[in-house]
Design an enzyme around this catalytic site. Structure first.
Site, PDB file in Angstrom:
ATOM      1  N   TYR A  35       0.868  -1.473   0.095  1.00 55.57           N
ATOM      2  CA  TYR A  35      -0.038  -0.012  -0.018  1.00 55.57           C
ATOM      3  C   TYR A  35       0.876   1.304   0.002  1.00 55.57           C
ATOM      4  O   TYR A  35       1.850   1.383   0.844  1.00 55.57           O
ATOM      5  CB  TYR A  35      -0.931   0.015   1.222  1.00 55.57           C
ATOM      6  CG  TYR A  35      -1.691   1.162   1.402  1.00 55.57           C
ATOM      7  CD1 TYR A  35      -2.846   1.321   0.545  1.00 55.57           C
ATOM      8  CD2 TYR A  35      -1.468   2.104   2.191  1.00 55.57           C
ATOM      9  CE1 TYR A  35      -3.749   2.625   0.586  1.00 55.57           C
ATOM     10  CE2 TYR A  35      -2.243   3.202   2.751  1.00 55.57           C
ATOM     11  CZ  TYR A  35      -3.363   3.467   1.839  1.00 55.57           C
ATOM     12  OH  TYR A  35      -4.072   4.752   1.907  1.00 55.57           O
ATOM     13  N   ASP A  62       9.342   2.408  -0.972  1.00 54.29           N
ATOM     14  CA  ASP A  62       8.647   3.292  -0.075  1.00 54.29           C
ATOM     15  C   ASP A  62       8.885   2.724   1.188  1.00 54.29           C
ATOM     16  O   ASP A  62       8.611   1.777   1.717  1.00 54.29           O
ATOM     17  CB  ASP A  62       7.046   2.881  -0.553  1.00 54.29           C
ATOM     18  CG  ASP A  62       6.000   3.510   0.321  1.00 54.29           C
ATOM     19  OD1 ASP A  62       6.589   3.895   1.643  1.00 54.29           O
ATOM     20  OD2 ASP A  62       4.988   3.177   0.167  1.00 54.29           O
ATOM     21  N   LYS A  77       5.816   9.398   8.087  1.00 48.67           N
ATOM     22  CA  LYS A  77       5.403   8.953   9.447  1.00 48.67           C
ATOM     23  C   LYS A  77       6.331   9.583  10.666  1.00 48.67           C
ATOM     24  O   LYS A  77       6.173  10.705  10.931  1.00 48.67           O
ATOM     25  CB  LYS A  77       5.504   7.446   9.705  1.00 48.67           C
ATOM     26  CG  LYS A  77       4.507   6.816   8.437  1.00 48.67           C
ATOM     27  CD  LYS A  77       3.498   6.366   9.024  1.00 48.67           C
ATOM     28  CE  LYS A  77       2.615   5.525   8.172  1.00 48.67           C
ATOM     29  NZ  LYS A  77       1.326   5.483   8.352  1.00 48.67           N
TER      30      LYS A  77
HETATM   31  N1  HOZ Z   1      -0.470   2.887   6.116  1.00 48.32           N
HETATM   32  C1  HOZ Z   1      -1.074   3.136   7.447  1.00 48.32           C
HETATM   33  C2  HOZ Z   1      -1.766   1.661   7.817  1.00 48.32           C
HETATM   34  N2  HOZ Z   1      -1.552   0.565   7.227  1.00 48.32           N
HETATM   35  C3  HOZ Z   1      -1.985   4.082   6.885  1.00 48.32           C
HETATM   36  C4  HOZ Z   1      -2.796   4.634   8.009  1.00 48.32           C
HETATM   37  C5  HOZ Z   1      -4.239   5.144   7.598  1.00 48.32           C
HETATM   38  O1  HOZ Z   1      -4.487   4.700   6.480  1.00 48.32           O
HETATM   39  O2  HOZ Z   1      -4.694   6.081   8.197  1.00 48.32           O
END
Ligand code: HOZ
Length: 429
Positions: free
Chosen positions: A146, A241, A269
């Site tokens: 993701y 990433d 982050k």
């Molecule tokens: N990558 C984060 C959790 N897998 C994203 C957090 C979010 O989408 O709020």
């Protein structure tokens, strides 16, 4: 908390009337584990205090940023000092230079860096830059990775997109999705075949070098070296990433652990210290294609925001001062061992992939190496496990397909109590 303050159930009822699903990011909803999310009133160290006055040991850590625990005094002080000077200038500011120098010192692959406001912006911009640099359109991504919620990357995506059953989001034009080639992670043969099927057309390969968004899945030995060699040979830009893994698994992220030099790296982050920040950077030759030097446009009013960078700079300086990586790894091992022991006694299959302060518990007979093997895990059992932990005062990601995060604030009592709760929850399944 005043006795008249609204409790979670009341807040959620009001939120659902005005906010889709009652949440501003789908991963916060409890839909895949059942029940309703709690609301957090405050957070300190390893602990969240809910609107209902409960104290929970937190293994989400605001999805990664809180590596020193919540509300760290040094970060708070840095934000307070920056606040005295102003919240946003719309001109270059000194902290942007300081942050760029810090990032480059942590990540030797990054010669130049551009700040933005989120990980989504970082990956979206890196993809555009790779396309502008190579003059090619197609990209390769990996199922379950993701990279935020931009169109090109919401194809076979992990995190909330997968958890809520929409790994290929509605609203992404088919013509855009066709430019994204999706491959299984950890499969060098599939990568070679994709390049052979699209000669001279692949602008970039983007991946989470250790996946954190379909649960935690490290790369198999030698896999990232193969990806690096292949992209170099084919003239495609390799984008790591490291929004989750950067500064978290090692000072210089997975690329430091694995000895790989990607062309571009996306960060987020931790560099915001809990405020909204992203960044992307890499080889100067590629970065210099960005406006105002080059033809690839990318911008943002709040990019390099002084408050956010003050928090991020304090966070990175603390990392250098504390060098917490061996300690964080010990905490991760302790929790995974407690879970694995409990599962063995109970006779339940459990996989516990872990590196440093990231790990996942998969109720699965077989090792989890990609999205398909992650999806073979028992998500219903995970839902019961999640609620047993929550009842015991431990909050973990509300999805079978998310990574857990640790902070230095978990050391001592918090990790010991969490191990007990996790073991008890497994016994009770
Ligand atoms: N990558 C984060 C959790 N897998 C994203 C957090 C979010 O989408 O709020």
């Amino acid at each position: 908390m005043s006795s008249s303050a609204p409790v979670s159930s009341e807040l959620f009822a009001r939120a659902q009337r005005l906010i889709p699903g009652g949440v501003n990011s789908p991963v916060r909803a409890f839909r895949s584990v059942g029940g309703a999310p709690f609301f957090t009133r405050s957070a300190r160290g390893a602990t969240l205090t809910t609107a209902d006055g409960r104290e929970l040991i937190d293994f989400v850590c605001t999805w990664g940023p809180a590596i020193h625990g919540h509300n760290h005094p040094a970060i708070k002080a840095a934000i307070a000092a920056a606040l005295e000077e102003g919240t946003s200038f719309g001109t270059p500011n000194p902290r942007e230079v300081e942050m760029a120098e810090l990032i480059v010192s942590f990540f030797p692959s990054i010669q130049k860096v551009r700040m933005c406001s989120s990980g989504t912006e970082a990956t979206m911009s890196a993809i555009r830059l790779a396309r502008g640099f190579t003059g090619r359109d197609k990209i390769i991504k990996f199922a379950g990775c993701y990279h935020g919620h931009s169109d090109a990357l919401l194809v076979s995506a992990g995190s909330g997109a997968l958890t809520h059953g929409h790994p290929d989001s509605a609203g992404v034009p088919a013509a855009f999705a066709r430019e994204t080639v999706v491959l299984p992670f950890n499969d060098p043969v599939a990568l070679d075949a994709a390049f052979a099927a699209n000669p001279g057309q692949i602008a970039a390969v983007i991946l989470e070098p250790y996946i954190g968004n379909v649960g935690f899945i490290p790369a198999a030995p030698g896999y990232l070296k193969h990806v690096r060699a292949t992209t170099a040979r084919e003239g495609a830009v390799l984008i790591f990433d490291e929004v989750m893994t950067g500064f978290r698994l090692a000072r210089g992220g997975v690329q430091e652990l694995e000895g790989i030099v990607p062309d571009l790296t996306c960060l987020g982050k931790i560099i915001g210290g809990g405020l909204p920040v992203g960044a992307f950077g890499g080889r100067a030759e590629i970065m210099d294609k960005l406006a105002p030097l080059g033809p690839v446009y990318q911008a943002g009013t709040l990019s390099g925001n002084p408050l956010a960078l003050a928090a991020g700079i304090a966070q990175l300086r603390l990392l250098d001062e504390l060098q917490p990586y061996a300690r964080l790894d010990a905490l991760g091992r302790q929790l995974c061992a407690a879970a694995a022991n409990a599962a063995r006694v109970k006779g339940l299959p459990l996989q516990t992939p872990q590196k440093g302060s990231m790990f996942s518990l998969f109720f699965n007979e077989n090792p989890v190496v990609d999205m398909a093997t992650a999806l073979a895990s028992d998500a219903k059992l995970f839902g019961r496990f999640f609620h047993a932990c929550l009842d015991g005062g431990v909050y973990l990601p509300p999805s079978a397909y998310e990574a857990w995060f640790l902070s230095t604030a978990h050391e001592g009592d918090a990790i010991d109590r969490a191990c007990e709760v996790v073991a008890k929850a497994i016994h009770a399944l």
